[in-house]
Structures are given as structure tokens and as C-alpha cells.
Design a protein around this motif. Structure first.
Motif: not given
Lengths: 459, 459
Positions: B71, B87, B89, B173-174, B276, B278, B354
Motif C-alpha cells: 500500500v 499490509i 488484506q 487494510y480495512r 491510500t 494498493r 488501513g
């Protein structure tokens, strides 16, 4: 959660217009239209000054405002498991704010008669302030934003509404705006600028029902109005209008009901897969990006075009910008039904590429009929749009954001299904009273803009 | 918002341990450690069976579980305006759930003594269930997840807590998990599996204060416990413990206070920029990706390594997986202070790459001292870690998620600043009572996991 003002809004929604406070709203729009000349002309993307189209994206030379990127989507929602599309990036959080004041004991909101280049009916009522940080930090060197100080830290009024809400997840990538209503004391003198008028909720609802008179930003903020009170305060004789207001203060929408709805929505978020990845425009499939526009090979969905705008009354005198133009007309509708005596609307948990958290609650029906070749692909409940005319309680065209979308009107409908009609629900549909939906909405990123727009139009 | 259970949790937090219900928790952990043998061995990434390292990412051959991507980050938060990093996922929403039951009139939670490969103290108490859809749909062909049915639609118990919450925004990430507490009726017989024990909140707090005994997933769910009641129900003689419990039910944290805190947080979200994108692992700057590991050229921050795990007691017998290994030890701390008689903690609005929505509330202090070369770059309040020993009210090492992070311990601290000490706050710091912070937290994505972990440890 916002206790203050709830009763005042219920009263404002039923307040007769006061000619002493507000001139005829339609006359205000007409005068504003006559007083300021403007011209909006589609131009090729390549003609846009200060905008750069590369293989990666379409951006302003400052890197600000917004850009058009690509996004690749994979999802278990709907009938198309994977696609790519252009999408608008606008990471800034704009303020959409109505100033509120009790005038003659009645809550009024300060609306602006505002020109937006994308709207067919170019002048419509907007919130008092609609401004991104790029606007109000004056990146484009324009004039300052009137009334902005009431919404900023320091000189802010009493906050009645302050909610981050999503915008169209099919077109924006994780965009959100700050929806605000800020009240000033009854005795504070607020200078009244040209093109600004104080309106009650009742007046706004008449304009909303007529269509094309309150812009999208106005509708999203109005959807956030907190209603409170008890049925004794509802005076209207119209039975459907009474049912709407009763549903807005439905006492059954308590903490347990809210937790039940949240858990149901979280079940949907866990069950629906959605993966998105930002990609270069050049990597979009079935998409043509050339000097003219960015468009799908089939001509469906939407295209990115350029427009040239000349208007005396905006913050700056003239500008060029890209806009998104839908190539098919959209329809949105809530089915509603009286259930155990309370009017409820049928919401749909939808996954959209641009949502902040994958799934939000949309209206029962949301689609552009022209994008569908085969009847069997139509979304659930689409056939209810062909039901008896007596079921249609509201039907009005409304403009989408005229700052980004060109000639984009969505037909808003409210369809009441008789009490004795049995409606079979797929797992991602659920009945909710307006109060319950409002409580979910106040959490932010739970109710999609199309559902909020319908909520505002319900009156 | 969840009224049910609040008083019961306040009582459970003060309940003496009942030997009739629960054996000595430390003995349970020790027995579990003895009974099951396991070995965790670092291996090169290239040795990971069924995992593929490409220029784009490190993924499982099924495409499931999780992947390591890159990212690129640009932000106005902190002292580094732009960087790129690996990061994790993991788009699935996992369930972290405690089963709850009133036993002998006292609310108990069902904890599992669970082995996780990344934890130095490998066996710790976890929630009753911690499972992703990949787990419970049995993608890895393992055994079924005990007690899962209590948390799923259909056979679900009474929901006391159900909140989507973020995980580490600097590493995931999220990612978000579903934090649940589900209560079964007092008279329902719940079969007690091996390695499962019923614990009161008071017992859990003793384990939390000792450190390394309740895993990260346990701590995040415990942070969501809704406390309710009045001061007459607080019986503890310890003045600091009393102050904590009083702060948890602070009556000043009403709807107006909540709206004020939300508006302040939204101001921070609007003020802090974060973008951000990816990217491919091969496009990471200052990063080495080879057969051995993925690591920063300076040796700072963290690296991605492989591990081989052999354990009899997990759902499957043996496996290999990537893990994130920090190369420097982390410290997190809340400053707290009695303000107008109520204990408040100092929260920091932080932007992390994230996060679902850019900014959440973290602890006062969150950093890895070893990553800083120059004292002037240290974050605000770092010098308070060197204050008088008498200010330290809690100090315990805790493991981060042992399913993803290898030997990752964060020192948790609570530092009480004397009442008469003036603390000058940067704009993104704010004092909050525990009840106010809890109300914000229940909205989801408002309070970061490090702050939640400290909240759980506060007892």
C-alpha cells in the motif's frame, strides 16, 4: 441521538407558510434564474483546460478537487460477479449544511437558490452551505463561501445534525460528506444574502413533492432531520401524510429494535463479498478512453464528458470540468406498507463498489431500466413499478448532484402496497419504520443516498 | 445503545471468584499447555507450502484466508508525509464472540484456553468463538468450530454486543471483525468442552492485569462490554478501581456530550488528509522482498516471515503460514486524570492507512521507541512514560493477534496524572470519560484496537 430540535422539526413539517418570512419559493427560483445568465456546453475531454487525461486517470493540474480513476470490482451481490468501471475519487469531506433558526416560533432552514451546471433545471434550492475544503480554502481563487463560519470550529452554532454520510457508491469511491444542521439563537440577527430564503420543512416538502426544486445536497441533509414528539402533535388530516409522520416517531423503534436491525445489517455485511481495487483507466475492460469521452463500449451505464460553464453567480466566473453523464434514466422507489398499524418502508441491503463499508441500506428498487436487455435480469420488485396507479403515493423527478453529474434525473417513487398483500422478501430486504431507519442512518454509512433522498421526499 | 445486561456486567466486574464454577484460571492455562504439544518454527517464505510470492502479493493458492499486499500512503498525520509498506488484506468479517450466561446470579463469559502460534505465551484465554467464514465454512478441511451456532442467524442467543470494529490500521487494510457477546437463558444447559471455562469479568480483569493471559481477540470483545448502573452498586474499596467503575457509568456522558465528541472527531476526519492506494509488493520503496522475507532496508518496523506450525489441538493438525514479525517492541499508554471528580482518559485522533474511515481514536501514546532515531521526532506525551512510578496504575505486556503476528508483545500502561497537573493538548487530543468513549466505540470504527485493548485492561 440528537434530542434537541426533534419536536421543533415535527412542528415545522406541519407549519403553514408565512408570507411575512418567505416569499413564494417558485418565484424566488424564477427570479434567480432570470437574474443570472449562464451557459453550460459539453466539450471534448481533450478541450478541458487545466485537466490532464493520462493512462492512469483524469486529474486537475493542482491534484485537487476530484479525479476520475478506474476500479476493478468482484462481488457476490447482484447478477454480475466481476467488472471494472471509471469512478470518481474525491477524498475531501465537504460540508453540506443548513442554518436553522426559530422564526415566529417556527423552525426554519436557510436555503440558497443555487445554480449547478449539471442540473436540467439549473437553479434549485441547496443547503445554506455546500463546500469542500478546496472551495473554502479558496484553491480556485474564488469568492468566500457565505455563512461558512457558522459550521466551522470556533464560531459554530448549536449542532442539531452532524453526520458523515456516503454518496453514490456506484459512482464515487468512498466519498462522504458531512451533513449538518446548525441552529442559531432566536434573537441572533442573521444577514440575509441575495438568493437565500428561510423555509419551513412544510414548504420544503411541497417543493420536494413537485420535483426538480431541491438539489441532491439539500435532500441528503433534509433526510437527516431528527423528528421527535407524540401523535397528539400530529394535526394533518391527510391520512397518508399522518401515517408518514407517525412512522417518523414510531415508539416501537427502541434500543432493542435498533440492535436487531444492526445485527441483521451486520449479517448482510458478513454474507456479501465485495473486493475493490483501484486500477488505471487504461486497464478498464470494455471501456473506451479517448479525446472525446470515457465510455462503455455498449453505450450503457454512463460516460465521462467535458463541460464548459460560464456563470456570473458562482464563486468563480467561468470554468471547465469533467462530468459524469448517465446514458440511461434511473428509477428509485420505496415499497411501503402499513404493518401492525405503522407505515414501514422496504429497504434493501446493497453492496456497492464505492461504499465505505461494503453494504448499506438502499431503496427497495434502484436501477436504470435501459441497462437491462433481458427481463429475467431485472432486480426484485421491479414489476411493482407497473402496479395500480392508486398505489403511487409520490412520483417526482429529482436531479442528482449537479456539480458532478450532467443531466442526471432520477424518478423518485413511493408505492404503497395494500395492508393485506403478502410480500415475500429475499434475505437482504427488510421492513423498517421511518424512525428505525432514521436511527440507523444517524450512525453514518448505514443508509445509502438514494434511500435518504426518498426519505427526504416523503415529507 | 444496548440496555440489556449493563447492570449485570457491573456486578460481574466486582464478583468474587466462585470455585464451584471456575477452577483456577492459571491452572487451566498450565494444564492446557502441558496437555497439547506444539512447535512453531520460522521458515523462509519460499518454503511455505501452498503460498505463492509474486511481484504483486503473497497469497494462499486458494485465494482465501489472507494475503500480503503493498500500500502507498500519503497523509498529513504524523511526521512522515508519504511512504509505502506491506499490509495484510483480509476482507472477510470474522466473528469474535463470547457466550454469556448468568450462573448463580452472576454474569459469566465462556473463555477458551487457546493456542496461537504467534504468541510467546502460546496458550491464552480467547473468546468462545474466533472464526472467519473461511474457518467455519471449513475451507481448510478442519474440524467444526464449537459453539459457533450460538452466534449465527437462526439459532442465535440474545445479542448483548454486536459491533463491527477495526483491527490495527498500521498493518491490516480495512480489516474488521464482528465483536459479539451473546447470552443464553439461565436454565439452558451449555455443554462444556475441553479447554472452555466460565469466567466473571472480575476474574478476567485479574488475568488482564497480570498480562499475557487474555489474547487480543479476547481483549477487543471485552472492551465492548456495556456497563450500566449507579454508584450505589459500586462496592470496591480500592479508590482507583472505584474511579474506573464510576467513569464507566459517568452520567455526564449524555446525548449532548456524545454529539459534541462526534462533532470533534468529524472535525479531525475533515482536517486530516489520508490517501491510500494498493500497490504491488515489487513497487514498495525501501523494501526487500526475497525468498527469506519481506523487510524494510533499515531493519525497522516489521518483516513478513514464514512459520511452520505443528499442533494437535487446532482445527487442523499442522500448517504453514506467513506472519508479521515486529522488529521493535511497541508501547501503548493512556494518560488519565481525575477531572471534575471523574476519571478521564486522553484519546488521540489518529489517521492510519488501513482504517475504514481514515481517523479513529487511539491511546494517548502508541509507538515503537526503537523506530525513532531522533528524540525530536518522538510523538507527543512520550516523556510521560518516564514519569514517577507512583503515576503508573497498570503495566502489563499483552500479545497482539497470535494468528497473524509473531512474538509481538505490546507493553500496556495506564499513567495517572495528578489532578492539579496542567496538560496542554494538541488539537487532535481530547479527554473522555470511559462511558463517553464506550458510547463512541459502540458506533463502530470510532475507537482503534489499541485503545480498546487498554480499555479492556482497565478492568
Amino acid at each position: 441521538m440528537i434530542a434537541r430540535g426533534g419536536n421543533a422539526f415535527l412542528a415545522s413539517a406541519q407549519a403553514p407558510a408565512s408570507a411575512a418570512v418567505t416569499p413564494d419559493p417558485d418565484a424566488v427560483l424564477a427570479a434567480r434564474t432570470r437574474a443570472h445568465r449562464f451557459a453550460v456546453t459539453p466539450v471534448p475531454l481533450a478541450a478541458l483546460k487545466r485537466w490532464q487525461l493520462t493512462d492512469a486517470s483524469l486529474t486537475h493540474e493542482t491534484g485537487r478537487f476530484f479525479s476520475i480513476d478506474g476500479v476493478a470490482v468482484e462481488t457476490s451481490f447482484g447478477t454480475t460477479p466481476r467488472w471494472s468501471q471509471p469512478i470518481i475519487q474525491q477524498p475531501e469531506i465537504g460540508i453540506l449544511g443548513f442554518l436553522a433558526q426559530q422564526i415566529g416560533g417556527v423552525m426554519h432552514l436557510l436555503a440558497q437558490a443555487k445554480m449547478e451546471p449539471g442540473n436540467r433545471t439549473m437553479v434549485q434550492f441547496s443547503p445554506t452551505v455546500q463546500a469542500t475544503p478546496s472551495n473554502y480554502r479558496r484553491v480556485h481563487g474564488g469568492r468566500s463561501t457565505p455563512y461558512l463560519e457558522y459550521f466551522l470550529e470556533g464560531a459554530r452554532g448549536t449542532v442539531l445534525v452532524d453526520q458523515l454520510q456516503s454518496e453514490q457508491g456506484t459512482r464515487y469511491y468512498r466519498k462522504r460528506n458531512r451533513n449538518m444542521i446548525v441552529q442559531v439563537p432566536d434573537d441572533e440577527r442573521v444577514p440575509l444574502g441575495d438568493d437565500f430564503v428561510w423555509l419551513t420543512l412544510a414548504q420544503l416538502h411541497v417543493l420536494l413533492a413537485a420535483g426538480d426544486r431541491v438539489n441532491m445536497n439539500g435532500r441528503t441533509v433534509l433526510s437527516c432531520v431528527p423528528y421527535d414528539g407524540n401523535v397528539a402533535e400530529i394535526a394533518t388530516a391527510d391520512p397518508f401524510r399522518r401515517a408518514v409522520l407517525e412512522s417518523r416517531i414510531d415508539p416501537r423503534a427502541d434500543d432493542d429494535a435498533l440492535q436487531g436491525a444492526l445485527t441483521w445489517l451486520t449479517d448482510r455485511r458478513a454474507a456479501l463479498d465485495l473486493d475493490t481495487r483501484r486500477i488505471r483507466l487504461a486497464d478498464l475492460e470494455h471501456c473506451i478512453c479517448d479525446e472525446q469521452s470515457i465510455r462503455h463500449v455498449t453505450g450503457k451505464f454512463f460516460q465521462i464528458i467535458g463541460v464548459e460553464v460560464a456563470a456570473e453567480s458562482r464563486e468563480v466566473g467561468a470554468w471547465m470540468q469533467p462530468m459524469m453523464e448517465p446514458t440511461r434514466e434511473g428509477v428509485i422507489a420505496f415499497l411501503c406498507q402499513r404493518r401492525a398499524g405503522v407505515l414501514e418502508v422496504l429497504v434493501q441491503a446493497r453492496a456497492e463498489a464505492g461504499f465505505i463499508d461494503r453494504v448499506e441500506l438502499g431503496p427497495t428498487i434502484l436501477f436504470s431500466p435501459g441497462n437491462y436487455d433481458r427481463p429475467e435480469d431485472l432486480p426484485p420488485f421491479a414489476d411493482h413499478l407497473k402496479g395500480p396507479a392508486s398505489w403511487v403515493k409520490m412520483r417526482a423527478p429529482q436531479s442528482e448532484d449537479g456539480g458532478r453529474f450532467y443531466h442526471d434525473e432520477t424518478l423518485h417513487q413511493l408505492i404503497e402496497v395494500p395492508e393485506d398483500e403478502t410480500v415475500t422478501l429475499p434475505a437482504n430486504y427488510r421492513w423498517m419504520s421511518l424512525r428505525l431507519l432514521g436511527r440507523l442512518m444517524r450512525r453514518g454509512y448505514h443508509v445509502a443516498i438514494e434511500a435518504r433522498s426518498l426519505l427526504a421526499c416523503l415529507g
